[in-house]
Design an enzyme around this catalytic site. Structure first.
Site, PDB file in Angstrom:
ATOM      1  N   GLY A 156      30.083  41.448  41.228  1.00 30.93           N
ATOM      2  CA  GLY A 156      30.531  42.614  40.451  1.00 30.93           C
ATOM      3  C   GLY A 156      30.911  42.595  39.141  1.00 30.93           C
ATOM      4  N   ASP A 157      31.684  41.494  38.923  1.00 25.70           N
ATOM      5  CA  ASP A 157      32.035  41.187  37.349  1.00 25.70           C
ATOM      6  C   ASP A 157      30.970  40.458  36.576  1.00 25.70           C
ATOM      7  OD1 ASP A 157      34.901  41.864  38.176  1.00 25.70           O
ATOM      8  OD2 ASP A 157      35.390  39.771  39.031  1.00 25.70           O
ATOM      9  N   ALA A 158      30.285  39.809  37.347  1.00 27.12           N
ATOM     10  CA  ALA A 158      28.984  39.388  36.780  1.00 27.12           C
ATOM     11  C   ALA A 158      28.039  40.493  36.233  1.00 27.12           C
ATOM     12  CB  ALA A 158      28.418  38.264  37.391  1.00 27.12           C
ATOM     13  N   ASN A 186      36.263  36.428  34.976  1.00 28.16           N
ATOM     14  CA  ASN A 186      35.212  36.302  35.614  1.00 28.16           C
ATOM     15  C   ASN A 186      33.959  36.896  34.684  1.00 28.16           C
ATOM     16  OD1 ASN A 186      35.724  34.780  38.124  1.00 28.16           O
ATOM     17  ND2 ASN A 186      35.928  36.690  39.342  1.00 28.16           N
ATOM     18  N   SER A 201      39.477  38.996  38.050  1.00 29.87           N
ATOM     19  CA  SER A 201      38.130  39.982  37.453  1.00 29.87           C
ATOM     20  C   SER A 201      37.717  39.593  36.178  1.00 29.87           C
ATOM     21  CB  SER A 201      38.544  41.380  38.144  1.00 29.87           C
ATOM     22  OG  SER A 201      37.391  42.103  37.648  1.00 29.87           O
TER      23      SER A 201
END
Length: 278
Positions: free
Chosen positions: A242-244, A40, A37
């Site tokens: 979601g990390d992006a 990323n 995570s």
């Protein structure tokens, strides 16, 4: 500079386009790639032209070396990534709808200890997934670095990361951790927000609920706003979306305009999903 403290691992992504055949063969498409995570988040930030740094630990093995080289090639400062132990691996099972199930072996990621104040030199935002706040010595290291960030006036964001993690640790402990660490931004997806009972700002934080293809909900300055997602003709592997989103949000002026930041988050997530589909 955006820094993230947490995992850098190898992802083994197993995509199946038909229902799983239990106890026999199922055709699949299997790929290996860089994951984690925290990694990323900074990779997306660097790819969009922002200065980014990873703070963490990978194994002292060829896979760890390759992961560091790959992240550095993406433009991320990896000078504070330590080597030691065994590199972690996550098996990501992706079904025909793009939904993911993750089998995690974090390996050396949780072994990061002996924090150094220089990790924060030049940093203006520190992002910490909740994964980094569970299990020692990593959790103690992350808490110490967050304390230093507050002392320096560095904004801290926390992503609550996982329903499974919330259930394993307990809602009360996750809530207490958020109160104790007092982040400026909190991210959760819809399931995580429901598990924690989030229906407003988490403490004083700008609180962002990511809802996939549905509008994100942002609680800030006593108001609630919905920000529509980017419409996509087809959804493939959503790993890292979601990390992006977090990377796009945190590098797009969220202190002054949370709506524009959420729009940037949606675009970053769509880019990741689109590249996985292509």
């Amino acid at each position: 500079m955006l820094a993230a403290l947490g995992d850098l691992v190898e992802d083994i992504v197993v995509r199946v386009d038909d229902p799983m055949n239990v106890a026999t063969d199922t055709d699949a498409h299997i790929t290996r790639r860089r994951g984690g995570s925290a990694a990323n988040v900074v990779a997306v930030a660097a790819r969009s032209g922002h200065r980014a740094r990873l703070i963490g630990q990978v194994g002292d093995d060829p896979i760890g070396a390759a992961l560091i080289d790959d992240l550095a090639a993406a433009g991320v400062d990896t000078s504070f990534v330590r080597r030691g132990g065994r590199t972690g691996t996550i098996a990501v099972l992706v079904d025909e709808t793009g939904e993911r199930t993750m089998l995690t072996d974090r390996g050396a990621c949780t072994e990061l200890d002996r924090p150094e104040s220089t990790w924060l030199d030049g940093v203006d935002t520190l992002h910490v997934p909740m994964y980094s706040l569970v299990g020692e010595p990593l959790a103690g290291t992350a808490s110490t670095v967050i304390g230093w960030a507050h002392d320096r006036g560095i904004a801290v964001s926390i992503d609550v990361s996982s329903v499974a993690l919330i259930e394993a640790v307990g809602v009360e402990i996750v809530d207490a951790t958020l109160r104790r660490l007092d982040p400026a931004v909190v991210f959760a997806n819809a399931d995580e927000a429901a598990a924690l009972g989030i229906d407003g700002s988490s403490g004083r934080a700008v609180t962002v609920i990511k809802r996939g293809a549905d509008p994100a909900v942002v609680f800030a300055a006593g108001r609630r706003v919905e920000v529509p997602a980017v419409t996509m003709p087809e959804v493939g592997d959503t790993t890292g979306a979601g990390d992006a989103f977090a990377a796009g949000f945190l590098t797009s002026g969220w202190r002054t305009d949370v709506v524009a930041a959420a729009q940037a988050g949606h675009r970053a997530a769509a880019d990741i999903i689109g590249s996985a589909r292509s």
